[in-house]
Design a protein around this motif. Sequence first.
Motif, PDB file in Angstrom:
ATOM      1  N   LEU A 196      28.613  -2.069   9.628  1.00 48.76           N
ATOM      2  CA  LEU A 196      29.023   0.341   9.169  1.00 48.76           C
ATOM      3  C   LEU A 196      30.289   0.600   9.898  1.00 48.76           C
ATOM      4  O   LEU A 196      31.687  -0.381   9.196  1.00 48.76           O
ATOM      5  CB  LEU A 196      28.096  -0.456  10.811  1.00 48.76           C
ATOM      6  CG  LEU A 196      27.045  -0.684  11.139  1.00 48.76           C
ATOM      7  CD1 LEU A 196      26.496  -0.618  12.632  1.00 48.76           C
ATOM      8  CD2 LEU A 196      26.049   0.165  10.274  1.00 48.76           C
ATOM      9  N   ARG A 197      30.765   1.740   9.604  1.00 45.15           N
ATOM     10  CA  ARG A 197      31.477   2.593   9.897  1.00 45.15           C
ATOM     11  C   ARG A 197      31.784   3.473  11.020  1.00 45.15           C
ATOM     12  O   ARG A 197      30.566   3.867  11.372  1.00 45.15           O
ATOM     13  CB  ARG A 197      31.672   3.183   8.635  1.00 45.15           C
ATOM     14  CG  ARG A 197      31.507   3.267   6.904  1.00 45.15           C
ATOM     15  CD  ARG A 197      33.443   2.018   6.767  1.00 45.15           C
ATOM     16  NE  ARG A 197      33.815   2.558   6.017  1.00 45.15           N
ATOM     17  CZ  ARG A 197      34.527   2.357   5.661  1.00 45.15           C
ATOM     18  NH1 ARG A 197      35.553   0.507   6.377  1.00 45.15           N
ATOM     19  NH2 ARG A 197      36.427   2.684   5.101  1.00 45.15           N
ATOM     20  N   PHE A 198      32.639   3.774  12.018  1.00 40.32           N
ATOM     21  CA  PHE A 198      33.180   4.734  12.886  1.00 40.32           C
ATOM     22  C   PHE A 198      33.155   5.413  13.078  1.00 40.32           C
ATOM     23  O   PHE A 198      34.616   5.275  12.302  1.00 40.32           O
ATOM     24  CB  PHE A 198      33.189   2.664  13.692  1.00 40.32           C
ATOM     25  CG  PHE A 198      32.305   1.932  14.322  1.00 40.32           C
ATOM     26  CD1 PHE A 198      30.849   1.871  14.830  1.00 40.32           C
ATOM     27  CD2 PHE A 198      32.658   1.268  12.862  1.00 40.32           C
ATOM     28  CE1 PHE A 198      30.575   1.273  14.529  1.00 40.32           C
ATOM     29  CE2 PHE A 198      31.560  -0.274  12.893  1.00 40.32           C
ATOM     30  CZ  PHE A 198      30.950  -0.180  13.491  1.00 40.32           C
ATOM     31  N   SER A 199      33.078   6.545  14.000  1.00 42.92           N
ATOM     32  CA  SER A 199      34.093   7.316  13.866  1.00 42.92           C
ATOM     33  C   SER A 199      35.205   7.549  15.295  1.00 42.92           C
ATOM     34  O   SER A 199      34.591   6.796  16.245  1.00 42.92           O
ATOM     35  CB  SER A 199      33.215   8.720  14.396  1.00 42.92           C
ATOM     36  OG  SER A 199      32.710   8.963  15.725  1.00 42.92           O
ATOM     37  N   SER A 200      36.343   8.023  15.531  1.00 39.46           N
ATOM     38  CA  SER A 200      36.916   7.988  17.004  1.00 39.46           C
ATOM     39  C   SER A 200      35.967   8.306  18.093  1.00 39.46           C
ATOM     40  O   SER A 200      36.329   7.867  19.290  1.00 39.46           O
ATOM     41  CB  SER A 200      38.292   8.411  16.689  1.00 39.46           C
ATOM     42  OG  SER A 200      38.383   9.479  16.172  1.00 39.46           O
ATOM     43  N   ASP A 201      35.542   8.975  17.480  1.00 34.31           N
ATOM     44  CA  ASP A 201      33.801   9.625  19.001  1.00 34.31           C
ATOM     45  C   ASP A 201      32.924   9.043  19.243  1.00 34.31           C
ATOM     46  O   ASP A 201      31.810   9.275  20.113  1.00 34.31           O
ATOM     47  CB  ASP A 201      33.044  11.152  18.961  1.00 34.31           C
ATOM     48  CG  ASP A 201      34.641  12.059  18.037  1.00 34.31           C
ATOM     49  OD1 ASP A 201      35.403  12.261  19.356  1.00 34.31           O
ATOM     50  OD2 ASP A 201      35.029  12.428  17.151  1.00 34.31           O
ATOM     51  N   HIS A 202      33.135   7.682  18.699  1.00 33.98           N
ATOM     52  CA  HIS A 202      32.292   7.076  18.682  1.00 33.98           C
ATOM     53  C   HIS A 202      30.886   6.633  18.386  1.00 33.98           C
ATOM     54  O   HIS A 202      29.924   6.075  19.165  1.00 33.98           O
ATOM     55  CB  HIS A 202      31.767   6.873  20.489  1.00 33.98           C
ATOM     56  CG  HIS A 202      33.473   5.917  21.230  1.00 33.98           C
ATOM     57  ND1 HIS A 202      34.277   4.637  20.541  1.00 33.98           N
ATOM     58  CD2 HIS A 202      34.249   7.108  21.945  1.00 33.98           C
ATOM     59  CE1 HIS A 202      35.381   5.238  21.929  1.00 33.98           C
ATOM     60  NE2 HIS A 202      35.357   6.137  22.550  1.00 33.98           N
ATOM     61  N   GLU A 203      30.424   7.099  17.046  1.00 31.36           N
ATOM     62  CA  GLU A 203      29.417   6.912  16.458  1.00 31.36           C
ATOM     63  C   GLU A 203      29.454   6.157  15.411  1.00 31.36           C
ATOM     64  O   GLU A 203      31.019   5.926  14.533  1.00 31.36           O
ATOM     65  CB  GLU A 203      29.636   8.837  15.902  1.00 31.36           C
ATOM     66  CG  GLU A 203      28.922   9.955  16.643  1.00 31.36           C
ATOM     67  CD  GLU A 203      29.334  10.580  17.325  1.00 31.36           C
ATOM     68  OE1 GLU A 203      29.495  11.318  18.462  1.00 31.36           O
ATOM     69  OE2 GLU A 203      31.168  10.158  17.171  1.00 31.36           O
ATOM     70  N   TRP A 204      28.437   5.715  14.919  1.00 27.57           N
ATOM     71  CA  TRP A 204      28.290   4.838  13.471  1.00 27.57           C
ATOM     72  C   TRP A 204      27.503   5.455  12.691  1.00 27.57           C
ATOM     73  O   TRP A 204      26.812   6.083  13.189  1.00 27.57           O
ATOM     74  CB  TRP A 204      27.790   3.192  13.820  1.00 27.57           C
ATOM     75  CG  TRP A 204      26.762   3.573  14.611  1.00 27.57           C
ATOM     76  CD1 TRP A 204      26.146   2.978  16.337  1.00 27.57           C
ATOM     77  CD2 TRP A 204      25.351   3.064  13.777  1.00 27.57           C
ATOM     78  NE1 TRP A 204      24.307   3.751  16.082  1.00 27.57           N
ATOM     79  CE2 TRP A 204      23.870   3.565  14.860  1.00 27.57           C
ATOM     80  CE3 TRP A 204      24.557   3.440  12.670  1.00 27.57           C
ATOM     81  CZ2 TRP A 204      23.042   2.868  14.294  1.00 27.57           C
ATOM     82  CZ3 TRP A 204      23.668   3.819  11.996  1.00 27.57           C
ATOM     83  CH2 TRP A 204      22.037   3.279  12.698  1.00 27.57           C
ATOM     84  N   ILE A 259      33.046   8.896   3.568  1.00 28.91           N
ATOM     85  CA  ILE A 259      32.354   7.753   4.255  1.00 28.91           C
ATOM     86  C   ILE A 259      34.025   7.190   4.208  1.00 28.91           C
ATOM     87  O   ILE A 259      33.882   6.198   5.253  1.00 28.91           O
ATOM     88  CB  ILE A 259      31.260   6.975   3.376  1.00 28.91           C
ATOM     89  CG1 ILE A 259      30.702   8.236   4.046  1.00 28.91           C
ATOM     90  CG2 ILE A 259      31.045   6.080   4.420  1.00 28.91           C
ATOM     91  CD1 ILE A 259      28.793   7.472   2.643  1.00 28.91           C
ATOM     92  N   GLU A 260      34.327   6.831   3.214  1.00 25.63           N
ATOM     93  CA  GLU A 260      36.079   6.184   3.226  1.00 25.63           C
ATOM     94  C   GLU A 260      36.834   6.216   4.340  1.00 25.63           C
ATOM     95  O   GLU A 260      37.599   5.332   4.578  1.00 25.63           O
ATOM     96  CB  GLU A 260      36.390   5.406   1.717  1.00 25.63           C
ATOM     97  CG  GLU A 260      35.349   6.030   0.802  1.00 25.63           C
ATOM     98  CD  GLU A 260      35.424   4.095   1.123  1.00 25.63           C
ATOM     99  OE1 GLU A 260      35.615   2.953   1.181  1.00 25.63           O
ATOM    100  OE2 GLU A 260      33.812   3.715   0.757  1.00 25.63           O
ATOM    101  N   GLY A 261      37.331   7.849   4.987  1.00 23.12           N
ATOM    102  CA  GLY A 261      37.864   8.318   5.849  1.00 23.12           C
ATOM    103  C   GLY A 261      37.300   7.328   7.407  1.00 23.12           C
ATOM    104  O   GLY A 261      37.714   7.366   8.099  1.00 23.12           O
ATOM    105  N   LEU A 262      36.489   6.730   7.501  1.00 25.41           N
ATOM    106  CA  LEU A 262      35.804   6.397   9.044  1.00 25.41           C
ATOM    107  C   LEU A 262      36.613   4.991   9.075  1.00 25.41           C
ATOM    108  O   LEU A 262      36.606   4.426   8.081  1.00 25.41           O
ATOM    109  CB  LEU A 262      34.345   6.860   8.634  1.00 25.41           C
ATOM    110  CG  LEU A 262      33.406   6.941   8.884  1.00 25.41           C
ATOM    111  CD1 LEU A 262      32.417   7.966   8.306  1.00 25.41           C
ATOM    112  CD2 LEU A 262      34.354   8.884   9.908  1.00 25.41           C
ATOM    113  N   LEU A 263      36.665   4.725   9.784  1.00 24.97           N
ATOM    114  CA  LEU A 263      37.157   3.642  10.688  1.00 24.97           C
ATOM    115  C   LEU A 263      36.113   2.433  10.114  1.00 24.97           C
ATOM    116  O   LEU A 263      35.006   2.098  10.785  1.00 24.97           O
ATOM    117  CB  LEU A 263      37.657   3.136  11.987  1.00 24.97           C
ATOM    118  CG  LEU A 263      37.762   4.127  12.482  1.00 24.97           C
ATOM    119  CD1 LEU A 263      37.909   4.275  14.834  1.00 24.97           C
ATOM    120  CD2 LEU A 263      40.002   4.251  12.094  1.00 24.97           C
TER     121      LEU A 263
END
Length: 126
Positions: A7-15, A111-115
């Motif tokens: 998965l990829r993740f946001s800094s706001d805790h969404e996947w 998408i590539e910009g996500l964690l």
Amino acid sequence: MNVPDQLRFSSDHEWISTDGSKVRIGITDYAQDALGDVVFVQPPTVGDVVKAGDTLGEVESTKSVSDIYAPVSGTVVAVNDSLGETPQLLNEDPYGEGWICEIEVSDASQIEGLLDAAAYTTLIEG
């Protein structure tokens, strides 16, 4: 905390999980744990056009009410109607049956910009 590698993740805790230009979105194991027992979920509406960072919906728990943020820009193409009857799916299975919505992404490069999993793990352990 469970942080799946695929998965990829946001800094706001969404996947997000990716299927071509469509992504499935939910909140992370870390987020559901911090929220406590989820009692209500207000998902977005199919057809909504969102920008990354916009509020997608709301999660209400026994502790608080929290916004769900769009990790990518695009159009909402599906919502998890099961959450209306069983909002606790966010606690029980955040990466499976507890998904919130699906978005047709307007620009796949977002998408590539996500964690990735390693970077997200560093964020939550920091």
